[in-house]
Scaffold this active site. Structure first.
Site, PDB file in Angstrom:
ATOM      1  N   LYS A 199      -6.155  97.344  19.616  1.00  0.00           N
ATOM      2  CA  LYS A 199      -5.098  96.666  18.862  1.00  0.00           C
ATOM      3  C   LYS A 199      -5.682  95.414  18.214  1.00  0.00           C
ATOM      4  O   LYS A 199      -6.089  94.481  18.901  1.00  0.00           O
ATOM      5  CB  LYS A 199      -3.944  96.250  19.781  1.00  0.00           C
ATOM      6  CG  LYS A 199      -2.735  95.790  18.959  1.00  0.00           C
ATOM      7  CD  LYS A 199      -1.684  95.082  19.785  1.00  0.00           C
ATOM      8  CE  LYS A 199      -1.876  93.585  19.799  1.00  0.00           C
ATOM      9  NZ  LYS A 199      -1.733  92.933  18.486  1.00  0.00           N
ATOM     10  N   GLU A 213      -6.768  72.911  22.918  1.00  0.00           N
ATOM     11  CA  GLU A 213      -7.344  73.568  21.742  1.00  0.00           C
ATOM     12  C   GLU A 213      -6.365  73.495  20.575  1.00  0.00           C
ATOM     13  O   GLU A 213      -5.211  73.899  20.710  1.00  0.00           O
ATOM     14  CB  GLU A 213      -7.643  75.033  22.079  1.00  0.00           C
ATOM     15  CG  GLU A 213      -8.374  75.741  20.962  1.00  0.00           C
ATOM     16  CD  GLU A 213      -8.611  77.220  21.250  1.00  0.00           C
ATOM     17  OE1 GLU A 213      -7.688  77.887  21.747  1.00  0.00           O
ATOM     18  OE2 GLU A 213      -9.718  77.697  20.952  1.00  0.00           O
ATOM     19  N   GLU A 247     -12.623  86.740  26.652  1.00  0.00           N
ATOM     20  CA  GLU A 247     -13.249  85.694  25.817  1.00  0.00           C
ATOM     21  C   GLU A 247     -12.112  84.830  25.299  1.00  0.00           C
ATOM     22  O   GLU A 247     -11.332  85.271  24.464  1.00  0.00           O
ATOM     23  CB  GLU A 247     -14.003  86.328  24.640  1.00  0.00           C
ATOM     24  CG  GLU A 247     -15.138  87.250  25.037  1.00  0.00           C
ATOM     25  CD  GLU A 247     -16.255  86.518  25.734  1.00  0.00           C
ATOM     26  OE1 GLU A 247     -16.382  85.294  25.562  1.00  0.00           O
ATOM     27  OE2 GLU A 247     -16.998  87.174  26.486  1.00  0.00           O
ATOM     28  N   CYS A 265     -13.596  80.015  17.449  1.00  0.00           N
ATOM     29  CA  CYS A 265     -13.552  79.548  18.850  1.00  0.00           C
ATOM     30  C   CYS A 265     -14.739  78.659  19.171  1.00  0.00           C
ATOM     31  O   CYS A 265     -14.698  77.882  20.120  1.00  0.00           O
ATOM     32  CB  CYS A 265     -13.504  80.744  19.789  1.00  0.00           C
ATOM     33  SG  CYS A 265     -14.833  81.917  19.470  1.00  0.00           S
TER      34      CYS A 265
END
Ligand code: NDP
Length: 483
Positions: free
Chosen positions: A173, A384, A248, A282
């Site tokens: 997906k 973040e 991750e 990232c």
């Protein structure tokens, strides 16, 4: 409007529920495609197709698998222009970035793992004159791959290429926000001769389609890249079912600048590590820590260059900063700029939405933003943001820099600028991160282990690490003598 369909058992199919939602072009702020709103029925169908294809695909010789995956890589290269434009429209990134980084890397992923599997070997352990053990590395069966929107085809293929190379069949997906290039990849896979059912792509929302993949009892492993919260949710579902998990997750990466660095190289690389892909990588260095003696000079030069970056619609060849991926994400980033102000930060440049003219007036453009005056423990420096927003802080000593660098919940990557070799090695060893770049950023060798520590994830991708993840070791012991 374009129409995206699920790809199951080698054909393009409508979602079982018959409903779709909009895919928005962030450069214009307007819908341009329909995405299937898939549910567990579609996932069940995809898993069934993948199960049916598994014996055939896992039974193929590695030469056969190599040939088909290498052909996919060649076809991605041949379709580079179409794919790059699709990625740029879907994600908002400058076309030249998609052309130079995203799509070439997608073909590199297939080519690399097509070749890596030919070199992949297992161990044997000899017990004197008594026995020999050998380890079989067998594919797992049906595996689930779930990827994010920031580097859509790049990260999607980073998962499915090793999974397929190792002999698994896949239910995947892509992010619901950027599904277009994964959809285009299906045609390429067919043309390359990938057998029906080996790769199945189900589109839809994470909490619905994504979770259905994670929950399905026949999906043996989940390889996930995305946010830390989502990773925790996925782990809570998959762990009690004893599925293999590779996570991750997010980062809040330090970029540490010592006064003895090669200043010009550091500055131009820091421009990229701060704002490439609108800061939505990232690995971007969102906390810039600068040695006190060069702090003012750095601040002046960095602000000047950042203010001069050209914000333009992504298909404009001069665009350096395109649109961020969605309106919701733009609002989230702006809320962090507001938070930074409330926490006592000074916005040195940027900090606002930019409204472009004409057809792009409703696009999601943000000015690249630099903030100073915040301490390390405030939320702006701990959470973040994942946008074109960085903070700058000064430090006096190496110890202080290390303490600041290591004091977030994350540990994905770190960048270090110094010409002092001893310090470089010493500091790299003490940084709590899965990846350390010294005097460079995002220099990637696909053989190296890739991943983070702490809240940045579990497990490693890349090279043989990925092939190990996508296989199950089985030891076989043969006794042929007495002790
Ligand atoms: P999300 O975690 O929101 O989503 C990632 C993927 O997971 C999407 O396909 C999403 O679908 C799906 N998903 C969401 N909820 C669930 C669920 N409950 N079960 C299963 N699947 C689910 O991340 P973003 O797409 O917002 O990506 C940005 C994040 O990714 C950042 O935190 C960034 O740091 C991280 N990232 C990490 C990298 C690394 O290598 N460590 C590399 C790149 C990004 P949907 O889109 O439909 O919600």
């Amino acid at each position: 409007m374009k129409q995206i369909l699920n790809f199951i058992g080698g054909t393009w199919v409508e979602p079982a529920g018959g409903t779709y939602f909009d895919d928005v072009n962030p450069a214009k702020g307007q819908p341009y495609a329909h995405i299937p709103d898939s549910d567990n029925r579609d996932v069940a169908q995809a898993v069934e197709a993948a199960q049916g294809a598994f014996p055939g695909w896992s039974g193929r010789s590695i030469h056969d698998r190599h040939r088909i995956l290498a052909r996919i890589a060649d076809l991605i290269d041949q379709n580079l222009e179409e794919l790059a434009e699709a990625e740029s429209v879907d994600n908002g990134k400058p076309l030249k970035l998609a052309r130079k980084i995203d799509i070439p890397r997608a073909s590199a992923n297939f080519r690399f793992f097509a070749t890596a599997v030919m070199q992949f070997a297992s161990e044997s352990h000899h017990m004197g004159n008594v026995a020999i053990n050998y380890t079989l590395r067998q594919p797992l069966g049906v595996v689930g791959c779930i990827s994010p929107w920031n580097l859509p085809l790049y990260l999607f293929t980073w998962k499915i290429a090793p999974a397929l190379a190792a002999g698994n069949t896949v239910v995947a997906k892509p992010s619901e926000i950027t599904p277009m290039t994964a959809h285009l990849l299906t045609g390429i896979c067919q043309e390359a001769g990938l057998p029906d059912g080996v790769l199945n792509i189900v589109h839809g929302y994470g909490h619905k389609t994504g979770e259905a993949i994670v929950e399905h009892p026949e999906v043996k492993a989940i390889s996930f890249t995305g946010g830390t919260k989502t990773g925790a949710r996925i782990a809570s579902i998959a762990a009690p079912k004893f599925k293999k998990l590779s996570l991750e997750l997010g980062g809040k990466n330090p970029n540490i600048v010592f006064a003895d660095c090669d200043y010009d190289t550091m500055l131009s690389t820091t421009m990229r590590s701060s704002f490439a892909n609108q800061g939505q990588i990232c690995l971007c260095g969102s906390r810039i820590l600068v040695e006190e003696s060069i702090y003012e000079k750095f601040k002046h030069d960095f602000v000047e260059r950042t203010a001069a970056l050209r914000i333009a619609q992504p298909l404009d060849p001069q665009s350096q900063i395109g649109a961020v991926v969605s309106e919701a994400h733009m609002e989230k980033i702006l809320s962090y700029v507001q938070l930074a102000r409330e926490e006592g930060g000074r916005v040195l440049t940027g900090g606002k939405r930019r409204i472009l003219e004409g057809a792009h007036a409703h696009g999601f453009y943000l000015e690249p933003t630099i903030i100073e005056g915040l301490d390390q423990q405030c939320r702006t420096n701990q959470e973040e943001i994942f946008g074109p927003v960085v903070t700058i802080q000064s430090f006096k000593t190496e110890e202080e820099a290390l303490k600041m660098a290591n004091s977030t919940p994350y540990g994905l990557s770190a960048t270090l600028w110094t010409e002092n070799l001893t310090r470089a090695h010493r500091t790299a060893e003490q940084l709590k991160a899965g990846i350390v770049w010294i005097n460079c950023w995002l220099l990637r060798d696909l053989r190296t282990p890739f991943g983070g520590v702490k809240a940045s994830g579990v497990g490693r991708e890349g090279g043989f690490e990925a092939l190990r993840f996508f296989t199950e070791p089985k030891n076989v012991c043969i006794k042929y003598g007495d002790a």
